[in-house]
Design a protein around this motif. Structure first.
Motif, mmCIF file in Angstrom:
data_model
loop_
_atom_site.group_PDB
_atom_site.id
_atom_site.type_symbol
_atom_site.label_atom_id
_atom_site.label_comp_id
_atom_site.label_asym_id
_atom_site.label_seq_id
_atom_site.Cartn_x
_atom_site.Cartn_y
_atom_site.Cartn_z
ATOM 1 N N PHE A 1 3.619 -0.828 -4.998
ATOM 2 C CA PHE A 1 3.490 -2.204 -5.031
ATOM 3 C C PHE A 1 3.807 -2.937 -4.084
ATOM 4 C CE2 PHE A 1 7.563 -0.508 -6.499
ATOM 5 C CZ PHE A 1 8.502 -1.284 -5.800
ATOM 6 N N ALA A 2 3.634 -4.065 -4.104
ATOM 7 C CA ALA A 2 4.319 -5.180 -3.049
ATOM 8 C C ALA A 2 4.770 -6.450 -3.922
ATOM 9 C CB ALA A 2 3.320 -5.619 -2.161
ATOM 10 N N ILE A 3 6.138 -6.670 -3.589
ATOM 11 C CA ILE A 3 6.652 -7.753 -4.256
ATOM 12 C C ILE A 3 6.912 -8.898 -3.165
ATOM 13 C CG2 ILE A 3 8.921 -8.833 -5.244
ATOM 14 C CD1 ILE A 3 9.495 -5.927 -6.481
ATOM 15 N N LEU A 4 6.366 -9.858 -3.249
ATOM 16 C CA LEU A 4 6.449 -11.157 -2.445
ATOM 17 C C LEU A 4 6.966 -12.472 -2.812
ATOM 18 C CD1 LEU A 4 2.339 -10.766 -2.138
ATOM 19 C CD2 LEU A 4 4.342 -9.390 -0.857
ATOM 20 N N TYR A 5 7.682 -13.015 -1.995
ATOM 21 C CA TYR A 5 7.976 -14.238 -2.203
ATOM 22 C C TYR A 5 7.665 -15.370 -1.544
ATOM 23 C CZ TYR A 5 11.422 -11.453 -5.142
ATOM 24 O OH TYR A 5 11.860 -10.594 -6.042
ATOM 25 N N VAL B 1 7.820 -3.272 -0.528
ATOM 26 C CA VAL B 1 6.650 -2.519 -0.367
ATOM 27 C C VAL B 1 6.699 -1.077 -0.579
ATOM 28 C CG1 VAL B 1 4.590 -1.864 0.909
ATOM 29 C CG2 VAL B 1 5.365 -4.104 1.379
ATOM 30 N N TYR B 2 5.994 -0.527 -1.598
ATOM 31 C CA TYR B 2 6.634 0.976 -2.028
ATOM 32 C C TYR B 2 5.326 1.753 -2.503
ATOM 33 C CZ TYR B 2 8.758 4.988 -4.305
ATOM 34 O OH TYR B 2 8.974 6.010 -4.945
ATOM 35 N N VAL B 3 5.120 2.756 -1.894
ATOM 36 C CA VAL B 3 4.000 3.669 -2.727
ATOM 37 C C VAL B 3 4.947 4.996 -2.809
ATOM 38 C CG1 VAL B 3 2.036 5.108 -1.792
ATOM 39 C CG2 VAL B 3 2.117 2.933 -1.172
ATOM 40 N N GLN C 1 -2.905 -0.892 2.451
ATOM 41 C CA GLN C 1 -3.870 -1.668 1.954
ATOM 42 C C GLN C 1 -2.927 -2.988 1.209
ATOM 43 O OE1 GLN C 1 -6.373 0.267 -0.980
ATOM 44 N NE2 GLN C 1 -7.495 1.476 0.783
ATOM 45 N N LEU C 2 -1.896 -2.502 0.802
ATOM 46 C CA LEU C 2 -0.987 -3.404 0.199
ATOM 47 C C LEU C 2 -0.542 -4.762 0.998
ATOM 48 C CD1 LEU C 2 1.440 -1.232 -2.001
ATOM 49 C CD2 LEU C 2 0.115 -3.075 -2.698
ATOM 50 N N MET C 3 -0.405 -4.475 2.378
ATOM 51 C CA MET C 3 -0.033 -5.226 3.335
ATOM 52 C C MET C 3 -1.229 -6.123 3.733
ATOM 53 S SD MET C 3 3.285 -4.936 4.239
ATOM 54 C CE MET C 3 3.395 -5.882 5.720
ATOM 55 N N THR C 4 -2.463 -5.705 3.836
ATOM 56 C CA THR C 4 -3.433 -6.453 4.075
ATOM 57 C C THR C 4 -3.843 -7.289 2.884
ATOM 58 O OG1 THR C 4 -4.470 -4.675 5.356
ATOM 59 C CG2 THR C 4 -6.029 -6.212 4.312
ATOM 60 N N ALA C 5 -3.388 -6.857 1.668
ATOM 61 C CA ALA C 5 -3.828 -7.760 0.462
ATOM 62 C C ALA C 5 -2.941 -8.736 0.496
ATOM 63 C CB ALA C 5 -3.635 -6.855 -0.855
ATOM 64 N N ALA C 6 -1.549 -8.741 1.024
ATOM 65 C CA ALA C 6 -0.548 -9.670 1.095
ATOM 66 C C ALA C 6 -0.996 -10.643 2.096
ATOM 67 C CB ALA C 6 0.902 -9.284 1.380
ATOM 68 N N PHE C 7 -1.633 -10.361 3.387
ATOM 69 C CA PHE C 7 -2.140 -11.045 4.455
ATOM 70 C C PHE C 7 -3.209 -11.784 3.550
ATOM 71 C CE2 PHE C 7 -0.698 -7.765 7.619
ATOM 72 C CZ PHE C 7 0.345 -7.931 7.643
#
Length: 151
Positions: A64-68, A85-87, A99-105
């Motif tokens: 998951f990625a938790i974004l604020y 960010v955790y896997v 992929q989580l970071m790219t999705a956040a971007f």
């Protein structure tokens, strides 16, 4: 492998991942499952607060990625804080964190954010290896922390 915004049915399955994240942390924490579930649901539904992304591998939630949401007074535009960010360990080495970071971007671009900011512990060399490939290290800043009593 896929990343996407979290759905209501993901929340119960995310709780063990969030607990694993804090269990693996140098600063461990035991979560309050009902409170965490409520917070994750709010993140999922309240874009004024933030966003919740999930990663799947073999039809299982793997991370998951938790974004604020925050704000940049220099640009007078919103900025995205990639807070967590955790896997899960058994799903690592498949590119899910990237992929989580790219999705956040991508989310930041779609929502009109000026930038995405994140930090990691100096001891987290694995994350730093990825982050050095996808972002720029800020220098010249010190990070401070103050606990508010009874908060």
């Amino acid at each position: 492998m896929a990343t996407r915004r979290a759905m209501p049915e993901d929340i119960p399955h995310l709780l063990p991942l969030v607990q694993g994240y804090y269990h693996d942390s140098p600063v461990p924490l035991t979560i309050d499952p009902p409170a965490m579930a409520a917070h994750l649901e709010r993140l999922r539904t309240d874009s004024g607060l933030g966003y919740l992304l999930v990663a799947e591998l073999n039809e299982q939630l793997a991370g998951f990625a938790i974004l604020y949401r925050s704000f940049d007074t220099r640009t007078l535009k919103p900025l995205l804080i990639i807070n967590d960010v955790y896997v899960a360990p058994k799903f690592r080495r498949h590119g899910l964190a990237r992929q989580l970071m790219t999705a956040a971007f991508d989310l930041a671009t779609d929502e009109g954010f000026t930038s995405a900011n994140w930090q990691t512990r100096t001891s987290n060399l694995g994350a730093q290896h990825l982050y050095d490939q996808i972002g720029e290290r800020e220098t010249g800043w010190l990070h401070y922390h103050h606990v508010i009593p009874d908060a």
